[in-house]
Design a protein around this motif. Structure first.
Motif, PDB file in Angstrom:
ATOM      1  N   LEU A   1      38.296  24.902   8.487  1.00 21.71           N
ATOM      2  CA  LEU A   1      37.700  24.700   9.644  1.00 21.71           C
ATOM      3  C   LEU A   1      36.546  23.880   9.467  1.00 21.71           C
ATOM      4  N   SER A   2      35.798  24.117   8.382  1.00 20.70           N
ATOM      5  CA  SER A   2      34.486  23.444   8.201  1.00 20.70           C
ATOM      6  C   SER A   2      34.625  21.945   8.142  1.00 20.70           C
ATOM      7  N   LEU A   3      35.910  21.288   7.600  1.00 23.31           N
ATOM      8  CA  LEU A   3      36.048  19.989   7.533  1.00 23.31           C
ATOM      9  C   LEU A   3      36.253  19.395   8.947  1.00 23.31           C
ATOM     10  N   ILE A   4      37.120  20.376   9.884  1.00 23.61           N
ATOM     11  CA  ILE A   4      37.227  20.043  11.244  1.00 23.61           C
ATOM     12  C   ILE A   4      35.760  19.713  11.920  1.00 23.61           C
ATOM     13  N   LEU A   5      34.975  20.659  11.688  1.00 23.24           N
ATOM     14  CA  LEU A   5      33.597  20.729  12.214  1.00 23.24           C
ATOM     15  C   LEU A   5      32.613  19.623  11.613  1.00 23.24           C
ATOM     16  N   GLU A   6      32.907  19.182  10.613  1.00 29.35           N
ATOM     17  CA  GLU A   6      32.289  18.281   9.940  1.00 29.35           C
ATOM     18  C   GLU A   6      32.616  16.918  10.699  1.00 29.35           C
ATOM     19  N   PHE A   7      34.050  16.496  10.743  1.00 32.50           N
ATOM     20  CA  PHE A   7      34.514  15.431  11.308  1.00 32.50           C
ATOM     21  C   PHE A   7      34.233  15.289  12.782  1.00 32.50           C
ATOM     22  N   TYR A   8      34.251  16.157  13.412  1.00 28.38           N
ATOM     23  CA  TYR A   8      33.825  16.273  14.712  1.00 28.38           C
ATOM     24  C   TYR A   8      32.201  15.975  14.978  1.00 28.38           C
ATOM     25  N   LEU A   9      31.383  16.569  14.136  1.00 30.01           N
ATOM     26  CA  LEU A   9      29.779  16.322  14.243  1.00 30.01           C
ATOM     27  C   LEU A   9      29.640  14.651  13.865  1.00 30.01           C
ATOM     28  N   ARG A  10      30.406  14.151  12.793  1.00 30.78           N
ATOM     29  CA  ARG A  10      30.265  12.814  12.389  1.00 30.78           C
ATOM     30  C   ARG A  10      30.579  11.831  13.439  1.00 30.78           C
ATOM     31  N   CYS A  11      31.844  12.266  14.291  1.00 32.52           N
ATOM     32  CA  CYS A  11      32.219  11.362  15.121  1.00 32.52           C
ATOM     33  C   CYS A  11      31.168  11.617  16.564  1.00 32.52           C
ATOM     34  N   SER A  12      30.711  12.847  16.823  1.00 30.23           N
ATOM     35  CA  SER A  12      30.248  12.789  18.051  1.00 30.23           C
ATOM     36  C   SER A  12      28.693  12.176  18.414  1.00 30.23           C
ATOM     37  N   GLY A  13      28.143  12.149  16.961  1.00 24.64           N
ATOM     38  CA  GLY A  13      26.535  11.748  16.933  1.00 24.64           C
ATOM     39  C   GLY A  13      25.729  12.962  16.699  1.00 24.64           C
ATOM     40  N   ASN A  14      24.425  12.387  16.856  1.00 29.59           N
ATOM     41  CA  ASN A  14      23.296  13.278  16.636  1.00 29.59           C
ATOM     42  C   ASN A  14      22.986  14.101  17.841  1.00 29.59           C
ATOM     43  N   ILE A  15      23.592  13.887  19.046  1.00 29.73           N
ATOM     44  CA  ILE A  15      23.324  14.656  20.276  1.00 29.73           C
ATOM     45  C   ILE A  15      23.953  15.758  20.118  1.00 29.73           C
ATOM     46  N   GLN A  16      25.294  15.926  19.883  1.00 27.91           N
ATOM     47  CA  GLN A  16      26.182  17.087  19.789  1.00 27.91           C
ATOM     48  C   GLN A  16      25.520  17.989  18.736  1.00 27.91           C
ATOM     49  N   LEU A  17      25.104  17.298  17.543  1.00 26.39           N
ATOM     50  CA  LEU A  17      24.667  18.217  16.303  1.00 26.39           C
ATOM     51  C   LEU A  17      23.375  18.897  16.729  1.00 26.39           C
ATOM     52  N   LEU A  18      22.455  18.279  17.680  1.00 23.56           N
ATOM     53  CA  LEU A  18      21.091  18.888  18.132  1.00 23.56           C
ATOM     54  C   LEU A  18      21.346  19.980  19.167  1.00 23.56           C
ATOM     55  N   VAL A  19      22.416  19.801  20.042  1.00 20.56           N
ATOM     56  CA  VAL A  19      22.659  20.757  20.833  1.00 20.56           C
ATOM     57  C   VAL A  19      23.314  22.059  20.353  1.00 20.56           C
ATOM     58  N   LEU A  20      24.202  22.012  19.074  1.00 17.92           N
ATOM     59  CA  LEU A  20      24.739  22.980  18.246  1.00 17.92           C
ATOM     60  C   LEU A  20      23.426  23.694  17.647  1.00 17.92           C
ATOM     61  N   LEU A  21      22.544  23.215  16.974  1.00 18.71           N
ATOM     62  CA  LEU A  21      21.575  23.556  16.178  1.00 18.71           C
ATOM     63  C   LEU A  21      20.762  24.254  17.483  1.00 18.71           C
ATOM     64  N   GLY A  22      20.502  23.794  18.851  1.00 20.81           N
ATOM     65  CA  GLY A  22      19.664  24.644  19.558  1.00 20.81           C
ATOM     66  C   GLY A  22      20.384  25.724  19.872  1.00 20.81           C
ATOM     67  N   GLN A  23      21.690  25.807  19.941  1.00 18.81           N
ATOM     68  CA  GLN A  23      22.528  26.916  20.372  1.00 18.81           C
ATOM     69  C   GLN A  23      22.434  27.942  19.059  1.00 18.81           C
ATOM     70  N   PHE A  24      22.524  27.679  18.004  1.00 18.42           N
ATOM     71  CA  PHE A  24      22.496  28.394  16.784  1.00 18.42           C
ATOM     72  C   PHE A  24      21.000  29.185  16.488  1.00 18.42           C
TER      73      PHE A  24
END
Length: 112
Positions: A1-24
């Motif tokens: 599961l963590s590999l899928i999330l890592e791959f998703y975040l690498r492909c989606s760019g920094n914007i999605q990572l910032l959204v997830l960090l804000g939600q967290f």
């Protein structure tokens, strides 16, 4: 599961990572507050006193100015309304939260 999330975040760019960090960050703050209220519940404090603790704690916490709700990314929230939050009377002390919607024409966002 963590590999899928890592791959998703690498492909989606920094914007999605910032959204997830804000939600967290929001989830982490609200979990901390709920844990504190559970401790107060074990001390048999009245619901009114828990309500006062909740509102004073929430007024001191700063949430990200524009975040999506973690259960529905299409809903963007602006800020929390501490006066409209309340503690439900139960052993788990769930918190009823009310956020201002980023869309000025839409209703406030409520959830437990």
């Amino acid at each position: 599961l963590s590999l899928i999330l890592e791959f998703y975040l690498r492909c989606s760019g920094n914007i999605q990572l910032l959204v997830l960090l804000g939600q967290f960050e929001i989830t982490k703050k609200l979990t901390f507050i709920n844990d504190q209220l559970k401790l107060e519940y074990n001390n048999n404090i009245s619901n009114k006193k828990k309500q006062q603790i909740l509102q004073s704690t929430l007024s001191q916490i700063h949430f990200p100015p524009k975040s999506s709700v973690f259960y529905d990314a299409s809903i963007i929230i602006k800020d929390l309304i501490p006066e409209k939050t309340r503690v439900m009377d139960s052993a788990y002390s769930p918190i009823w939260l009310t956020f201002n919607n980023f869309d000025e024409l839409a209703n406030n966002v409520n959830f437990l």
